[in-house]
Write a protein that holds these residues in place. Structure first.
Motif, PDB file in Angstrom:
ATOM      1  N   UNK A 148       0.757  -1.302  -0.027  1.00  0.00           N
ATOM      2  CA  UNK A 148      -0.230   0.113   0.076  1.00  0.00           C
ATOM      3  C   UNK A 148       0.773   1.226   0.013  1.00  0.00           C
ATOM      4  N   UNK A 149      -0.008   2.325   0.254  1.00  0.00           N
ATOM      5  CA  UNK A 149       0.842   3.732   0.344  1.00  0.00           C
ATOM      6  C   UNK A 149       1.257   4.116   1.863  1.00  0.00           C
ATOM      7  N   UNK A 150       2.475   4.240   1.933  1.00  0.00           N
ATOM      8  CA  UNK A 150       3.284   4.581   3.341  1.00  0.00           C
ATOM      9  C   UNK A 150       3.923   6.041   3.430  1.00  0.00           C
ATOM     10  N   UNK A 151       3.903   6.614   4.394  1.00  0.00           N
ATOM     11  CA  UNK A 151       4.801   7.844   4.241  1.00  0.00           C
ATOM     12  C   UNK A 151       6.275   7.571   4.661  1.00  0.00           C
ATOM     13  N   UNK A 152       7.250   8.260   3.993  1.00  0.00           N
ATOM     14  CA  UNK A 152       8.638   8.190   4.443  1.00  0.00           C
ATOM     15  C   UNK A 152       8.769   7.832   5.912  1.00  0.00           C
ATOM     16  N   UNK A 194       6.091   2.196   8.220  1.00  0.00           N
ATOM     17  CA  UNK A 194       6.284   0.668   8.501  1.00  0.00           C
ATOM     18  C   UNK A 194       5.414   0.020   7.667  1.00  0.00           C
ATOM     19  N   UNK A 195       5.467  -1.370   7.112  1.00  0.00           N
ATOM     20  CA  UNK A 195       4.441  -2.047   6.610  1.00  0.00           C
ATOM     21  C   UNK A 195       4.898  -3.584   6.870  1.00  0.00           C
ATOM     22  N   UNK A 196       3.837  -4.350   6.838  1.00  0.00           N
ATOM     23  CA  UNK A 196       4.120  -5.802   7.058  1.00  0.00           C
ATOM     24  C   UNK A 196       3.625  -6.477   5.777  1.00  0.00           C
ATOM     25  N   UNK A 197       4.288  -7.287   4.745  1.00  0.00           N
ATOM     26  CA  UNK A 197       3.806  -8.034   3.980  1.00  0.00           C
ATOM     27  C   UNK A 197       3.915  -9.528   4.539  1.00  0.00           C
ATOM     28  N   UNK A 198       2.775 -10.124   3.864  1.00  0.00           N
ATOM     29  CA  UNK A 198       2.366 -11.391   3.881  1.00  0.00           C
ATOM     30  C   UNK A 198       2.273 -12.145   2.551  1.00  0.00           C
ATOM     31  N   UNK A 257       8.853  -4.445   7.287  1.00  0.00           N
ATOM     32  CA  UNK A 257       9.689  -3.291   6.750  1.00  0.00           C
ATOM     33  C   UNK A 257       9.321  -2.230   7.559  1.00  0.00           C
ATOM     34  N   UNK A 258      10.770  -1.464   7.925  1.00  0.00           N
ATOM     35  CA  UNK A 258      10.459  -0.305   8.757  1.00  0.00           C
ATOM     36  C   UNK A 258      11.531   0.671   8.029  1.00  0.00           C
ATOM     37  N   UNK A 259      11.461   2.139   8.396  1.00  0.00           N
ATOM     38  CA  UNK A 259      12.025   3.140   8.183  1.00  0.00           C
ATOM     39  C   UNK A 259      12.127   3.116   6.710  1.00  0.00           C
ATOM     40  N   UNK A 260      10.834   3.051   6.043  1.00  0.00           N
ATOM     41  CA  UNK A 260      10.783   3.017   4.647  1.00  0.00           C
ATOM     42  C   UNK A 260      11.123   4.407   4.000  1.00  0.00           C
ATOM     43  N   UNK A 261      11.765   4.244   2.814  1.00  0.00           N
ATOM     44  CA  UNK A 261      12.248   5.332   1.852  1.00  0.00           C
ATOM     45  C   UNK A 261      11.403   5.548   0.561  1.00  0.00           C
ATOM     46  N   UNK A 262      11.409   6.421   0.140  1.00  0.00           N
ATOM     47  CA  UNK A 262      10.838   6.645  -1.362  1.00  0.00           C
ATOM     48  C   UNK A 262      11.678   5.713  -2.302  1.00  0.00           C
ATOM     49  N   UNK A 263      12.726   5.492  -2.138  1.00  0.00           N
ATOM     50  CA  UNK A 263      13.316   4.464  -2.859  1.00  0.00           C
ATOM     51  C   UNK A 263      12.985   3.209  -2.916  1.00  0.00           C
ATOM     52  N   UNK A 264      12.227   2.678  -1.732  1.00  0.00           N
ATOM     53  CA  UNK A 264      11.690   1.323  -1.459  1.00  0.00           C
ATOM     54  C   UNK A 264      10.404   1.185  -2.264  1.00  0.00           C
ATOM     55  N   UNK A 265      10.078   2.210  -2.906  1.00  0.00           N
ATOM     56  CA  UNK A 265       8.796   1.843  -3.901  1.00  0.00           C
ATOM     57  C   UNK A 265       9.078   1.055  -5.085  1.00  0.00           C
ATOM     58  N   UNK A 266       8.209  -0.109  -5.082  1.00  0.00           N
ATOM     59  CA  UNK A 266       8.337  -1.241  -5.864  1.00  0.00           C
ATOM     60  C   UNK A 266       7.346  -2.189  -5.847  1.00  0.00           C
ATOM     61  N   UNK A 267       7.376  -3.319  -6.775  1.00  0.00           N
ATOM     62  CA  UNK A 267       6.411  -4.276  -6.523  1.00  0.00           C
ATOM     63  C   UNK A 267       7.278  -5.231  -5.705  1.00  0.00           C
ATOM     64  N   UNK A 268       6.584  -5.716  -4.661  1.00  0.00           N
ATOM     65  CA  UNK A 268       7.179  -6.713  -3.801  1.00  0.00           C
ATOM     66  C   UNK A 268       6.625  -8.273  -4.162  1.00  0.00           C
ATOM     67  N   UNK A 289       2.091  -3.957  -4.390  1.00  0.00           N
ATOM     68  CA  UNK A 289       2.741  -2.809  -4.794  1.00  0.00           C
ATOM     69  C   UNK A 289       2.968  -2.019  -3.249  1.00  0.00           C
ATOM     70  N   UNK A 290       4.115  -1.459  -2.917  1.00  0.00           N
ATOM     71  CA  UNK A 290       4.590  -0.689  -1.875  1.00  0.00           C
ATOM     72  C   UNK A 290       4.852   0.664  -2.457  1.00  0.00           C
ATOM     73  N   UNK A 291       4.258   1.680  -2.085  1.00  0.00           N
ATOM     74  CA  UNK A 291       4.573   3.242  -2.775  1.00  0.00           C
ATOM     75  C   UNK A 291       4.882   3.649  -1.173  1.00  0.00           C
ATOM     76  N   UNK A 292       6.088   4.469  -1.450  1.00  0.00           N
ATOM     77  CA  UNK A 292       6.632   5.169  -0.167  1.00  0.00           C
ATOM     78  C   UNK A 292       6.707   6.731  -0.859  1.00  0.00           C
TER      79      UNK A 292
END
Length: 116
Positions: free
Chosen positions: A10-14, A17-21, A83-94, A111-114
């Motif tokens: 999903x969409x997360x701010x810089x 954190x997100x947890x993918x399953x 995932x924690x301390x996410x950065x814009x450059x972490x934006x990607x399909x996981x 999709x993860x969008x930071x």
């Protein structure tokens, strides 16, 4: 029928954190090494994290090392990526990947969008 179904993107701010399953079915999950990859637009797919069959060993790609933790629950046939301390450059399909010997399966990706 083999299935790997990722969720939690999903969409997360810089800095967030997100947890993918990744829920697996159709194969003996506990026998497979599980991995998370990601692919950003215009870039090659890269390994984010790997976990052994009994979760006794983990390893991480350089890009997210120290900010991600991979885990698995063999009773639930699920692998996770915290995932924690996410950065814009972490934006990607996981993508979730399962592999053993000549067998190699992929999920459809999440999709993860930071972004702020």
């Amino acid at each position: 029928q083999v299935q790997l179904v990722e969720s939690g993107g999903g969409l997360v701010q810089p800095g967030g954190s997100l947890r993918l399953s990744c829920a697996a079915s159709g194969f003996t999950f506990s026998s497979y090494v599980m991995k998370w990859y990601r692919q950003a637009p215009g870039k090659e797919r890269e390994l984010v994290a790997r976990i052994s069959t009994l979760a006794g060993s983990t390893s991480y790609g350089d890009s997210m090392k120290g900010r991600v933790t991979i885990s698995r629950d063999n009773a639930k046939n699920t692998v996770y990526l915290q995932m924690s301390s996410l950065k814009p450059e972490d934006t990607a399909v996981y993508y979730c990947n399962a592999g053993v010997n000549l067998y190699n399966y992929w999920g459809q990706g999440t999709q993860v969008t930071v972004s702020s």
